[in-house]
Design a protein around this motif. Structure first.
Motif, short mmCIF file in Angstrom:
data_model
loop_
_atom_site.label_atom_id
_atom_site.label_comp_id
_atom_site.label_asym_id
_atom_site.label_seq_id
_atom_site.Cartn_x
_atom_site.Cartn_y
_atom_site.Cartn_z
N HIS A 76 -64.78 -1.68 29.14
CA HIS A 76 -65.26 -2.78 28.31
C HIS A 76 -65.20 -2.36 26.85
CE1 HIS A 76 -66.65 -4.94 31.80
NE2 HIS A 76 -67.44 -3.96 32.16
N GLY A 77 -65.02 -3.31 25.96
CA GLY A 77 -64.96 -3.00 24.55
C GLY A 77 -63.58 -2.54 24.15
N GLY A 78 -63.52 -1.58 23.22
CA GLY A 78 -62.22 -1.10 22.76
C GLY A 78 -62.37 0.08 21.83
N LEU A 79 -61.24 0.62 21.41
CA LEU A 79 -61.18 1.73 20.46
C LEU A 79 -59.96 1.55 19.57
CD1 LEU A 79 -61.97 4.77 22.80
CD2 LEU A 79 -63.34 4.10 20.81
N THR A 80 -60.17 1.81 18.28
CA THR A 80 -59.06 1.79 17.33
C THR A 80 -58.71 3.23 16.95
OG1 THR A 80 -59.61 -0.37 16.44
CG2 THR A 80 -58.32 1.08 15.03
N HIS A 81 -57.44 3.57 17.11
CA HIS A 81 -56.95 4.93 16.87
C HIS A 81 -56.08 4.94 15.61
CE1 HIS A 81 -54.72 8.73 17.87
NE2 HIS A 81 -53.74 8.08 17.25
N GLU A 82 -56.26 5.99 14.78
CA GLU A 82 -55.36 6.27 13.67
C GLU A 82 -55.17 7.78 13.60
OE1 GLU A 82 -56.89 4.60 10.07
OE2 GLU A 82 -56.49 2.53 10.68
N ASP A 83 -53.95 8.22 13.23
CA ASP A 83 -53.72 9.66 13.10
C ASP A 83 -52.78 9.96 11.94
OD1 ASP A 83 -50.93 9.64 14.00
OD2 ASP A 83 -51.68 9.36 16.03
N HIS A 84 -52.65 11.25 11.63
CA HIS A 84 -51.88 11.67 10.46
C HIS A 84 -50.38 11.45 10.64
CE1 HIS A 84 -50.71 15.29 12.71
NE2 HIS A 84 -49.85 15.52 11.75
N LEU A 85 -49.93 11.17 11.86
CA LEU A 85 -48.53 10.90 12.12
C LEU A 85 -48.16 9.45 11.85
CD1 LEU A 85 -48.18 12.87 15.48
CD2 LEU A 85 -47.43 13.61 13.21
N GLY A 86 -49.16 8.63 11.53
CA GLY A 86 -48.90 7.23 11.23
C GLY A 86 -49.15 6.27 12.37
N HIS A 87 -49.60 6.77 13.51
CA HIS A 87 -49.94 5.87 14.61
C HIS A 87 -51.23 5.13 14.29
CE1 HIS A 87 -47.75 9.21 16.86
NE2 HIS A 87 -46.96 8.16 16.97
N SER A 88 -51.25 3.84 14.56
CA SER A 88 -52.44 3.03 14.37
C SER A 88 -52.40 1.91 15.40
CB SER A 88 -52.48 2.44 12.96
OG SER A 88 -53.62 1.63 12.78
N SER A 89 -53.40 1.88 16.27
CA SER A 89 -53.40 0.86 17.32
C SER A 89 -54.80 0.69 17.88
CB SER A 89 -52.43 1.23 18.43
OG SER A 89 -52.87 2.40 19.10
N THR A 90 -54.99 -0.40 18.60
CA THR A 90 -56.26 -0.71 19.22
C THR A 90 -56.05 -0.96 20.71
OG1 THR A 90 -57.19 -1.66 17.20
CG2 THR A 90 -58.20 -2.32 19.28
N ILE A 91 -56.87 -0.32 21.53
CA ILE A 91 -56.86 -0.60 22.96
C ILE A 91 -58.14 -1.33 23.33
CG2 ILE A 91 -55.32 1.31 23.56
CD1 ILE A 91 -57.82 2.87 24.48
N ARG A 92 -58.02 -2.20 24.33
CA ARG A 92 -59.17 -2.98 24.78
C ARG A 92 -59.32 -2.84 26.29
NH1 ARG A 92 -61.05 -5.86 20.48
NH2 ARG A 92 -59.59 -6.17 18.76
N ALA A 93 -60.22 -3.64 26.87
CA ALA A 93 -60.56 -3.50 28.29
C ALA A 93 -59.31 -3.43 29.16
CB ALA A 93 -61.43 -4.66 28.72
N GLY A 94 -59.23 -2.37 29.98
CA GLY A 94 -58.11 -2.17 30.89
C GLY A 94 -56.98 -1.37 30.31
N ASP A 95 -56.99 -1.09 29.01
CA ASP A 95 -55.92 -0.34 28.36
C ASP A 95 -56.25 1.16 28.30
OD1 ASP A 95 -54.73 -2.80 27.82
OD2 ASP A 95 -55.47 -2.88 25.75
N ALA A 96 -55.23 1.95 27.98
CA ALA A 96 -55.41 3.39 27.84
C ALA A 96 -54.58 3.90 26.67
CB ALA A 96 -55.01 4.12 29.12
N GLN A 97 -54.95 5.07 26.17
CA GLN A 97 -54.11 5.73 25.17
C GLN A 97 -54.02 7.21 25.51
OE1 GLN A 97 -56.08 4.84 21.44
NE2 GLN A 97 -57.48 6.57 21.62
N TRP A 98 -52.83 7.75 25.32
CA TRP A 98 -52.53 9.14 25.64
C TRP A 98 -52.11 9.85 24.37
CZ3 TRP A 98 -47.47 11.19 25.14
CH2 TRP A 98 -47.28 12.48 25.68
N ILE A 124 -52.88 17.68 15.67
CA ILE A 124 -52.95 16.29 15.27
C ILE A 124 -54.35 16.05 14.72
CG2 ILE A 124 -53.77 15.34 17.48
CD1 ILE A 124 -51.65 13.09 17.09
N ILE A 125 -54.43 15.21 13.70
CA ILE A 125 -55.70 14.81 13.11
C ILE A 125 -55.83 13.31 13.31
CG2 ILE A 125 -57.08 14.68 11.00
CD1 ILE A 125 -55.46 17.11 9.96
N HIS A 126 -56.91 12.90 13.98
CA HIS A 126 -57.04 11.47 14.30
C HIS A 126 -58.48 11.03 14.21
CE1 HIS A 126 -58.48 11.37 18.72
NE2 HIS A 126 -58.76 12.55 18.24
N SER A 127 -58.66 9.71 14.24
CA SER A 127 -59.99 9.10 14.31
C SER A 127 -59.98 8.04 15.39
CB SER A 127 -60.39 8.48 12.97
OG SER A 127 -59.51 7.40 12.65
#
Length: 281
Positions: free
Chosen positions: A73-95, A102-105
């Protein structure tokens, strides 16, 4: 032909309250001594109180691991020093394959049921510790499923085989330690039987109660399975679990904060690289 040997629980480990990032409250299971190899840590984020998680995880480094984040439930927004920026929501995953660095938030989002998700740490083999970092999102629609008797298995990664031989391959096929990760959901009276000879097989029950082999495993507990070639799950009242399987690296583990290497000298080098600005290349 020999009859299938059901795998039984040989150890139960209860998750413990902890916090990380900017005060995010979590339930954590970890073993940096190799007891869960190739897995290192499993964090469960779950709350309907925004103060428990809205601080999120400000920018921070990693080296030597992979992370897999899965949202219920909910979601997470990811950003990193390589330029990736995306948001995952319910049922999604990030690897995330951190490799050499890597430096990320990660900043939490909510839906009507608050936030509930997991982050798994997988150890990289020594030969991969200083490899090129990488990142990938996986959407819920990409994840195949296996059905059972009142049960379903949502496959994030690796190969999973039902006892009748039907198999599915998850979209994440580069998990460290040839790992597999799946979400088992059983209705009341549900049953699911899977083939698995993986040396490491774990079940983290996070809702209801599951019978794993001959043992009843309540929510908030990680069951480690012994040897065999088949996993049987059942539930009288319904339950859910993350299933993890993989092959141990069998290598030394040196851990300090966000870094997991093979020696103290390598940890000290990671710290120097981060402090002098050369960590992220």
């Amino acid at each position: 032909m020999t009859s299938p040997l059901l795998r039984q629980v040989d150890r139960l480990q209860r998750s413990q309250p902890s916090q990380d990032g900017d005060g995010v409250k979590i339930q954590r299971i970890h073993d940096f001594g190799g007891g869960l190899d190739p897995f290192l840590m499993l964090d469960e984020l779950g709350s309907d109180r925004p103060d428990d998680y809205l601080g999120g995880f400000p920018p921070h480094p990693h080296r030597g691991i992979q992370t897999l984040t899965y949202v219920i439930h909910g979601g997470l927004t990811h950003e990193d020093h390589l330029g990736h920026s995306s948001t995952i929501r319910a049922g999604d995953a990030q690897w995330m394959h951190t490799g050499r660095g890597i430096i990320h938030s990660e900043m939490p989002l909510t839906d009507s049921q608050g936030l509930h998700g997991f982050q798994l740490w997988l150890n990289l083999a020594a030969s991969e510790k200083m490899s090129q970092p990488d990142y990938r999102d996986v959407r819920s629609g990409e994840m195949p499923q296996l059905a059972g008797d009142g049960a379903e298995l949502i496959v994030l990664g690796g190969t999973w085989v039902r006892s009748d031989g039907e198999r599915v391959d998850g979209p994440l096929n580069a998990l460290a330690g040839s790992a597999g990760v799946a979400h088992a959901r059983l209705a009341a009276g549900g049953r699911l039987e899977l083939e698995s000879e993986a040396p490491t097989l774990l079940a983290y029950v996070f809702a209801g109660e599951l019978q794993v082999g001959d043992a009843l495993v309540p929510a908030g507990h990680l069951a480690r399975l012994g040897t065999g070639d088949r996993l049987a799950l059942a539930s009288a009242e319904g339950g859910e679990a993350l299933l993890l399987q993989g092959r141990p690296h069998g290598e030394p583990i040196a851990h300090y904060g966000p870094f997991v290497m093979n020696s103290q000298a390598e940890l000290e080098q990671a710290l120097r690289d981060y402090r002098d600005g050369t960590f992220a290349g």
